[in-house]
Design an enzyme around this catalytic site. Structure first.
Site, short mmCIF file in Angstrom:
data_model
loop_
_atom_site.label_atom_id
_atom_site.label_comp_id
_atom_site.label_asym_id
_atom_site.label_seq_id
_atom_site.Cartn_x
_atom_site.Cartn_y
_atom_site.Cartn_z
N PRO A 133 15.81 -18.26 13.62
CG PRO A 133 17.35 -16.99 12.42
CD PRO A 133 15.92 -17.00 12.89
CD GLU A 134 15.52 -23.66 17.20
OE1 GLU A 134 16.13 -24.43 17.98
OE2 GLU A 134 14.49 -23.99 16.60
NE ARG A 158 6.80 -13.03 8.21
CZ ARG A 158 6.18 -14.09 8.72
NH1 ARG A 158 6.76 -15.29 8.63
NH2 ARG A 158 5.02 -13.98 9.32
CG HIS A 170 11.87 -6.00 2.63
ND1 HIS A 170 10.73 -5.29 2.91
CD2 HIS A 170 11.56 -6.84 1.61
CE1 HIS A 170 9.76 -5.68 2.10
NE2 HIS A 170 10.23 -6.62 1.30
NE ARG A 200 11.36 -24.14 35.90
CZ ARG A 200 10.98 -22.89 36.09
NH1 ARG A 200 9.73 -22.54 35.74
NH2 ARG A 200 11.78 -21.98 36.58
#
Length: 275
Positions: free
Chosen positions: A2-3, A123, A104, A156
């Protein structure tokens, strides 16, 4: 993983559902991976506290806590925080105590309202921790001003896509929204950040903010396991212009979308629209 839009959506939903409630007890599983802070520290910090707010900081969900009436202020400093990073498959679920405990499940918070807040993560890449003044690093992309944004990338030599995903620079932007923002700005993901002009960076900042706001409005992108705090999927994946569309025609010029790998991450772009 998720962002920013997905985490923002979940945090808003949780704030609506549990802010003002109190945490009476917490159960933690014996699996060590999800615990970034020691189990006894998490329990001591969370139990007998009231949830003031639930908010997003970068890709983290932050529960701001205050001592409940049954605990002295000396035992629990004000503004203790429970920090949740969802990892790839983590979920926070507000449940009835009688509902099935999924295989889980790694944390169960018993709330004064009679409900339970559960952390489920098949996970085990998610992380649970506690803090008193949490700082995720980086700058909030929805709040950054133009001069600060330009300074982040000036000089950069890394690809601009890698720089966008660097959480020490901008916090919360990930693979999906990096691709979508670069497409709208007309910049190829492999371009060196140092070669991008001020005008192009201005357009990129605008694109980042637009993409993130649109995704939040649509509840995020449901890729893989993502659902919000109510178990509902997001809809922004229906608006993806490049991400996950390898070989499909560009929605602007019909050129097939290309996929490349930068620093081990997939990147999608239009070879005609992006320079």
């Amino acid at each position: 993983m998720p962002e920013l839009p997905e985490v923002e959506t979940i945090a808003r939903g949780l704030h609506t559902r549990v802010s003002g409630d109190a945490i009476e007890t917490i159960w933690l599983s014996s699996k060590p991976e999800p615990l970034k802070s020691p189990a006894n520290e998490i329990a001591a910090t969370l139990e007998h506290t009231r949830i003031l707010t639930v908010r997003r900081v970068g890709k983290h969900i932050v529960f701001d806590l205050a001592p409940s009436k049954v605990r002295s202020k000396k035992a629990q400093p004000a503004q203790a925080q429970w920090i949740v990073h969802l990892g790839m498959t983590g979920r926070l679920q507000v449940c009835d105590p009688q509902s099935e405990v999924l295989k889980h499940t790694h944390a169960i918070l018993k709330l004064k309202s009679g409900r339970e807040l559960r952390f489920v993560d098949p996970r085990r890449f998610g992380r649970l921790s506690v803090a008193h003044s949490f700082d995720a690093g980086g700058i909030e992309p929805l709040e950054v001003d133009l001069d600060r944004f330009i300074d982040l990338f000036r000089g950069r030599e890394t690809p601009i896509k890698s720089a966008l995903l660097n959480q020490k620079l901008l916090r919360g932007v990930g693979n999906i929204y990096g691709d979508e923002s670069l497409f709208r700005a007309g910049i190829r993901p492999r371009r060196r950040a140092s070669t991008i002009t001020r005008d192009q960076l201005t357009k990129l900042m605008t694109s980042v903010k637009e993409v993130l706001k649109e995704a939040i409005a649509l509840g995020g992108s449901s890729i893989s396991d993502y659902v919000d705090a109510d178990g509902e999927e997001g809809f922004f994946q229906l608006q993806h212009r490049v991400y996950g569309r390898e070989g499909e025609p560009c929605l602007v010029c019909k050129t097939p979308i290309k996929r490349i790998v930068i620093a081990g991450r997939s990147s999608h772009y239009c070879p005609k629209c992006q320079k």
